[in-house]
Write an enzyme that holds these catalytic residues in place. Structure first.
Site, PDB file in Angstrom:
ATOM      1  N   LYS A 127       3.893 -14.349   4.861  1.00 29.03           N
ATOM      2  CA  LYS A 127       4.260 -15.376   3.881  1.00 29.03           C
ATOM      3  C   LYS A 127       5.787 -15.372   3.822  1.00 29.03           C
ATOM      4  CE  LYS A 127       3.139 -18.239   0.503  1.00 29.03           C
ATOM      5  NZ  LYS A 127       2.487 -19.531   0.738  1.00 29.03           N
TER       6      LYS A 127
ATOM      7  N   TYR B 103       0.822  -1.218   0.000  1.00 32.07           N
ATOM      8  CA  TYR B 103       0.000   0.000   0.000  1.00 32.07           C
ATOM      9  C   TYR B 103       0.851   1.261   0.000  1.00 32.07           C
ATOM     10  CZ  TYR B 103      -4.195  -2.695   0.964  1.00 32.07           C
ATOM     11  OH  TYR B 103      -5.252  -3.571   0.881  1.00 32.07           O
TER      12      TYR B 103
ATOM     13  N   ASP C 185      -1.528 -18.442   3.852  1.00 33.99           N
ATOM     14  CA  ASP C 185      -2.380 -19.415   3.154  1.00 33.99           C
ATOM     15  C   ASP C 185      -2.954 -20.436   4.137  1.00 33.99           C
ATOM     16  OD1 ASP C 185       0.295 -20.077   3.423  1.00 33.99           O
ATOM     17  OD2 ASP C 185       0.455 -21.158   1.540  1.00 33.99           O
TER      18      ASP C 185
ATOM     19  N   ASP D   1      -5.850  -6.751   5.140  1.00 33.00           N
ATOM     20  CA  ASP D   1      -7.035  -6.317   4.395  1.00 33.00           C
ATOM     21  C   ASP D   1      -7.862  -7.534   3.982  1.00 33.00           C
ATOM     22  OD1 ASP D   1      -8.827  -4.813   2.997  1.00 33.00           O
ATOM     23  OD2 ASP D   1      -7.533  -4.433   1.278  1.00 33.00           O
TER      24      ASP D   1
END
Ligand code: NAD
Length: 350
Positions: A187, A124, A221, A245
């Site tokens: 991740k 972002y 995930d 988000d």
């Protein structure tokens, strides 16, 4: 005593839910002197810019704002005003409690999770280079051609400063609200530098809370699957911006949808309260959408102001109207409009 608070009515269905929410707050007995400020599409029409400096000045002065959703064009067009407000005011915490209310149709019961999303860094950052720009060509060269030619590029910055303050906020929140565990989600198996730094920093912060608050890590995930299968295992979840988000909407889905998911953007001394959902433009002007998410955001605002009794009464009024099911919007299985549901909540507060 009256609180001076900035109100951004937003666009799409924003003005409808903002109006109802202001009336509900009035019914709690807490006096608010609203300072109306524009942003987004409406602000462009009135003054040529999506985020007038007068709007930022109003929030800086009043320190507290209630903001209805704002539309951001997808792909092209102006940048997100929501992101700009968070960055300009350094509102580094995005706090999103996700709690089941009896009577809301959901596949799950007794969910009580809190998403703590970092609000100022990550993808972002707004540092993006279009296909074939000089900058993207330069980065492609620097990457030793690991990046395919003619790619567009978005940069993902994660700092130890930004991570330290968001993870510390998550632990302090857990302590204050008598929560048991903080789960950090990234991740880092793939993004070893950026998400790796997030974990490295989070582990250091977690040491300060050893014996008081449990700390664990999950990959994003796996976390999505875990939340769908065993949401009861989780408590406070802290994440970088983009994962936060996406996971916020997943958690909203666990508790019955975006219509009931509130949020707060918090900085050192400024707080802007807003629903998780967007402007739902297809329902604009139809008196159709659920005002609950913004009303529950207002409940967070009352808590922030120290109006704990009013906040509790407000939450109970909302919960009662939902469980009664007589006057709820379409997403909760009813036929009531935005205004009628708001009025039912007001009646409960009398
Ligand atoms: P959205 O949240 O506006 O709507 C998605 C769907 O969820 C709607 O079509 C509707 O079916 C449902 N929904 C949302 N709010 C609801 C409510 N209060 N009551 C009942 N149903 C509700 O998401 P979107 O369609 O992806 O985004 C629309 C616009 O909002 C985009 O321009 C997006 O950028 C913007 N947005 C703004 C914010 C914000 O202001 N903080 C947040 C998210 C999206």
């Amino acid at each position: 005593m009256s609180y001076k608070i900035t109100l951004i009515p937003g666009d799409g269905t924003g003005p409808e839910i903002a109006e109802v929410t202001a009336k509900v707050i009035e019914a709690t007995g807490v006096k608010v002197d609203w300072e109306i400020a524009q942003a987004g599409v409406e602000a462009v029409e009135k003054g040529g810019t999506t985020l007038p400096s007068s709007t930022l000045d109003s929030i800086r002065k009043n320190k507290v704002a209630l903001k209805a959703p704002l539309t951001t064009p997808i792909g092209t067009g102006f940048r997100s005003v929501n992101v700009a407000i968070r960055k300009e005011l350094d509102l580094f915490v995005c706090l999103r409690p996700c709690k089941t209310y009896n009577g809301v149709k959901s596949k799950y019961e007794n969910i009580d999770l809190v998403v703590v999303r970092e609000n100022t860094e990550d993808l972002y950052s707004g540092v993006e280079y279009t296909q074939d720009s000089e900058e993207s060509k330069e980065i492609i060269k620097l990457s030793n051609n690991k990046i395919r030619e003619h790619s567009a590029i978005s940069i993902k910055p994660i700092s130890s400063f930004g991570t330290e303050r968001i993870v510390r906020y998550a632990f302090e929140y857990a302590l204050k609200c008598k929560r048991r565990k903080v789960t950090a989600v990234t991740k880092a198996n793939i993004m070893k530098c950026t998400d790796g730094l997030f974990y490295e920093t989070a582990r250091k912060v977690a040491k300060d809370y050893e014996g008081k608050i449990e700390y664990e890590e999950r990959l994003i995930d796996n976390m999505c699957m875990q939340l769908v299968q065993k949401p009861e295992l989780y408590d406070v979840i802290v994440l970088p911006n983009l994962y936060g988000d996406i996971l916020s909407d997943l958690c909203a889905g666990l508790v019955g949808g975006l219509g009931v998911a509130p949020g707060a953007n918090l900085g050192k001394d400024i707080a802007v309260f807003e629903a998780v959902h967007g402007s739902a433009p297809k329902y604009k002007g139809l008196n159709k959408v659920n005002p609950t998410a913004l009303i529950l955001s207002a409940k967070l605002m009352l808590e922030h102001l120290g109006e704990i009794n009013a906040a509790c009464r407000l939450e109970k009024a909302v919960a009662d109207v939902i469980i009664e099911k007589k006057c709820v919007t379409y997403d909760l299985g009813g036929t009531a409009g935005t205004k009628e549901m708001g009025q039912a909540i007001i009646e409960r507060l009398k």
